[in-house]
Design an enzyme around this catalytic site. Structure first.
Site, PDB file in Angstrom:
ATOM      1  N   HIS A 226       0.834  -1.197   0.000  1.00 61.40           N
ATOM      2  CA  HIS A 226       0.000   0.000   0.000  1.00 61.40           C
ATOM      3  C   HIS A 226       0.874   1.254   0.000  1.00 61.40           C
ATOM      4  O   HIS A 226       0.389   2.347   0.239  1.00 61.40           O
ATOM      5  CB  HIS A 226      -0.919   0.023   1.222  1.00 61.40           C
ATOM      6  CG  HIS A 226      -1.726  -1.219   1.375  1.00 61.40           C
ATOM      7  ND1 HIS A 226      -1.358  -2.255   2.206  1.00 61.40           N
ATOM      8  CD2 HIS A 226      -2.870  -1.614   0.758  1.00 61.40           C
ATOM      9  CE1 HIS A 226      -2.248  -3.231   2.127  1.00 61.40           C
ATOM     10  NE2 HIS A 226      -3.172  -2.867   1.244  1.00 61.40           N
ATOM     11  N   ASP A 413      18.902   3.450 -30.225  1.00 63.17           N
ATOM     12  CA  ASP A 413      19.930   2.434 -30.008  1.00 63.17           C
ATOM     13  C   ASP A 413      20.781   2.139 -31.239  1.00 63.17           C
ATOM     14  O   ASP A 413      21.520   1.154 -31.255  1.00 63.17           O
ATOM     15  CB  ASP A 413      19.290   1.132 -29.525  1.00 63.17           C
ATOM     16  CG  ASP A 413      18.441   0.454 -30.600  1.00 63.17           C
ATOM     17  OD1 ASP A 413      18.134   1.116 -31.615  1.00 63.17           O
ATOM     18  OD2 ASP A 413      18.093  -0.726 -30.424  1.00 63.17           O
ATOM     19  N   THR A 505      17.291   6.272 -45.517  1.00 61.73           N
ATOM     20  CA  THR A 505      17.864   5.054 -44.945  1.00 61.73           C
ATOM     21  C   THR A 505      19.348   5.017 -45.270  1.00 61.73           C
ATOM     22  O   THR A 505      19.885   5.936 -45.898  1.00 61.73           O
ATOM     23  CB  THR A 505      17.207   3.794 -45.528  1.00 61.73           C
ATOM     24  OG1 THR A 505      17.590   3.669 -46.908  1.00 61.73           O
ATOM     25  CG2 THR A 505      15.688   3.857 -45.408  1.00 61.73           C
ATOM     26  N   ASP A 568      19.750  10.842 -40.917  1.00 65.22           N
ATOM     27  CA  ASP A 568      19.382   9.469 -40.612  1.00 65.22           C
ATOM     28  C   ASP A 568      20.593   8.755 -40.010  1.00 65.22           C
ATOM     29  O   ASP A 568      21.666   8.714 -40.631  1.00 65.22           O
ATOM     30  CB  ASP A 568      18.937   8.742 -41.880  1.00 65.22           C
ATOM     31  CG  ASP A 568      18.606   7.286 -41.594  1.00 65.22           C
ATOM     32  OD1 ASP A 568      17.590   7.049 -40.912  1.00 65.22           O
ATOM     33  OD2 ASP A 568      19.376   6.417 -42.023  1.00 65.22           O
TER      34      ASP A 568
END
Length: 594
Positions: A226, A413, A505, A568
């Site tokens: 609690h 990452d 990309t 990118d």
């Protein structure tokens, strides 16, 4: 400082009733009494008190601990669960309503967690039910091992070990035992289990502010479910250390909270407190099992890992250890349809889990022979060595920058993933057949696939596989054949990844590089000059992604205005290693320019 907690709720006062409504909509075998908001009782839909011919097993308590207790209602476990408001014991009238709804001639057992409000309210309801002619027994569970042995009347708090007691009692009742026998088994089980919790954060009650009592870098040992203070606030420790401390506390010979000694057989429960990812719970389980076996000399018969008794959104976990015997194991393994009891845990488990060997690839023997043979590098081997090492080192140097860019346009990452690949290449390069360009490229792909994972890992492996297929057709590899291999690699990445030029990309670096390399070689330029010019094109192409709208990868889900001015990361990584290769080759042939 304290701040308003964020919750996906409507009226904070209605969270328990709305939870019950959602629960019974989800599970057809559950129903609730029509007494909202005062009476909040979840019960088996197939049980009527007038015709029920088994002992009813009833538990309950304040809301906020879900799935406890309502998630454990079902054949083979609880017959009904009495719900109170958040962290508030259910009132006597609600408990009585539950008893009346499911208790037949064989009576009912109340399983109560050891908190003053629960003991008083369930106790008074039990006495009232007895006065009405019902057969009622009550077992109070106090399995907390975090605090020193209590000197007063409060006793040890009831924690997640209660769920194991529910299962034992429910299975005993389902087997047709009489009330006294069901109560005896529940009481015995409650005396065999000990629990201790560890919290990384306190919980936030619906509609209230989040406390800042447990600040960054701190954890609390023995924090109550609690939010009540525990035994100590300490610096955050690795999970190995935390698990070790908790196990020692539960199994302490001084307190003797549980009758467990070396050689005992036990059941282990790792319980999430509400905001702990399954990943972290499984890590804790994986550390607890060998520690119990090796350090405490215990045999582990069952392991239950998941969130069973929570504390709203508290981050942390508790560990429960129950001494096992054949009777208890039989009750735990008995079938149940309670929706939140874990499946797939029953049955004997091996003392140790030995991983299954990875099947050998067809190329294993060839690779082993390559590694075992002494190497003397030829000119090509020396060039490949310096180029590969330079490319890997530049990626390592760029790790933090790549993560910084990726945190703005992806999942943060990219640098860490590329770092794993680069460091692995530097470790594996001593085993690469550097005098064979095609095989070396193939081995680079295998190294990257092994450690990088995700999209980038498989795309780079595809890149290397396509280059390998192109290069292995030639005995002697010329600059034009390297250009052909690069074109094949770019085409393969585009084919399987779905991206083309302008999609933001890594191809936005590699396509310009490939085009310039072919163009300059066709124009008759010196191969080294063509390589250097193509590396400049790769960098320019990567930088141009700042102004592109993403059409592939995670960046495609992000608003264009958030992408502007950020290149990118994948393209920048590709341009970085490609430029490093070009510069390394130049320094090999023209060391004075280095």
């Amino acid at each position: 400082m304290a701040y308003q907690g964020k919750k996906l709720v409507n009226d904070p006062n209605d969270v328990v009733t709305e939870f019950i409504e959602g629960l019974v909509e989800t599970y057809p075998g559950l129903q609730y009494l029509d007494g909202f908001p005062q009476i909040k009782v979840v019960l088996r839909a197939d049980v009527l008190s007038a015709t029920y011919d088994k002992v009813a097993v009833i538990s309950g308590g304040g809301g906020g601990h879900e799935p406890a207790q309502a998630g454990f209602v079902g054949p083979g476990m609880l017959t009904a669960a009495i719900c109170g408001d958040v962290f508030t014991s259910p009132p006597v009238d609600s408990i009585l309503a539950g008893i009346r709804a499911v208790t037949g001639p064989k009576g009912c057992l109340l399983i109560v967690t050891n908190y003053t409000g629960d003991r008083l309210n369930f106790g008074l309801a039990a006495e009232q039910a007895k006065a009405e002619g019902y057969k009622v027994e009550m077992v109070v569970v106090g399995d907390d091992c975090a605090l020193p042995p209590p000197r007063g009347i409060a006793g040890r708090r009831g924690l997640a070990g209660t769920i194991l007691v529910h299962k034992v009692a429910g299975a005993a009742a389902d087997a047709g035992l009489h009330l006294a026998d069901v109560a005896a088994e529940a009481k015995h089980a409650s005396e065999m289990v000990g629990t201790m919790g560890v919290a990384l954060s306190v919980c936030t009650l619906p509609g209230q502010v989040t406390s800042d009592r447990l600040g960054p870098g701190l954890m609390e040992l023995g924090l109550g479910i609690h939010g009540e203070p525990g035994a100590a606030v300490v610096d955050l420790q690795p999970v190995d250390v935390v698990v070790s401390h908790v196990l020692k506390q539960i199994l302490s010979a001084e307190t003797q909270y549980v009758p467990i000694t070396r050689g005992s057989r036990v059941v282990l429960m790792i319980n999430g407190l509400g905001a702990t990812p399954v990943m972290e719970l499984m890590i804790a389980a994986g550390k607890a099992v060998p520690q119990l076996q090796l350090e405490h000399g215990l045999a582990i018969d069952r392991v239950y890992t998941g969130s069973f008794m929570t504390s709203l959104d508290m981050a942390g976990f508790s560990i429960s250890i129950m001494k096992a015997d054949p009777a208890i194991l039989a009750r735990l393994d008995a079938p149940t349809r309670a929706p939140c009891w874990p499946v797939g845990v029953e049955g004997d488990r091996p003392p140790t889990k030995i991983p299954v060997p990875v099947p050998a690839s067809n190329a294993s023997s060839k690779k082993e022979s390559i590694v075992s043979e002494p190497r003397k590098l030829n000119e090509l081997g020396c060039i490949l060595q310096v180029a590969i090492e330079a490319a890997a080192q530049e990626i390592i140097n760029l790790t933090e920058k790549l993560n910084e860019w990726d945190s703005k346009v992806g999942d943060g990452d990219c640098g860490s993933t590329m770092y794993r690949g680069a460091t692995t290449i530097l470790e594996d390069i001593k085993c690469y057949p550097l005098n064979d360009a095609a095989e070396t490229v193939n081995e680079i792909g295998a190294s990257l696939r092994r450690v990088m994972g995700g999209t980038s890992g498989i795309l780079y492996d595809i890149f290397c596989k396509a280059a390998y297929a192109s290069l292995k057709q030639n005995q002697v590899i010329s600059s034009r054949q390297w250009a052909t291999a690069l074109e094949a690699s770019v085409a393969a990445v585009s084919k399987y990844g779905g991206a083309v030029a302008g999609y933001r990309t890594m191809l936005d670096a590699l396509i310009p590089a490939s085009e310039v390399l072919r163009e300059r070689l066709d124009a008759g330029d010196d191969p080294l000059k063509a390589l250097l010019l193509s590396s400049e094109a790769a960098v320019t192409g990567a930088e141009s992604t700042k102004n592109m709208r993403a059409l592939a990868g995670r960046s495609s889900y992000i608003a264009p205005d958030l992408l502007s001015s950020v290149p990118d990361p994948g393209a920048m990584a590709a341009a970085t290693w490609y430029r490093a290769v070009a510069q390394a080759v130049e320094s090999k042939f023209h060391p004075s320019k280095n």
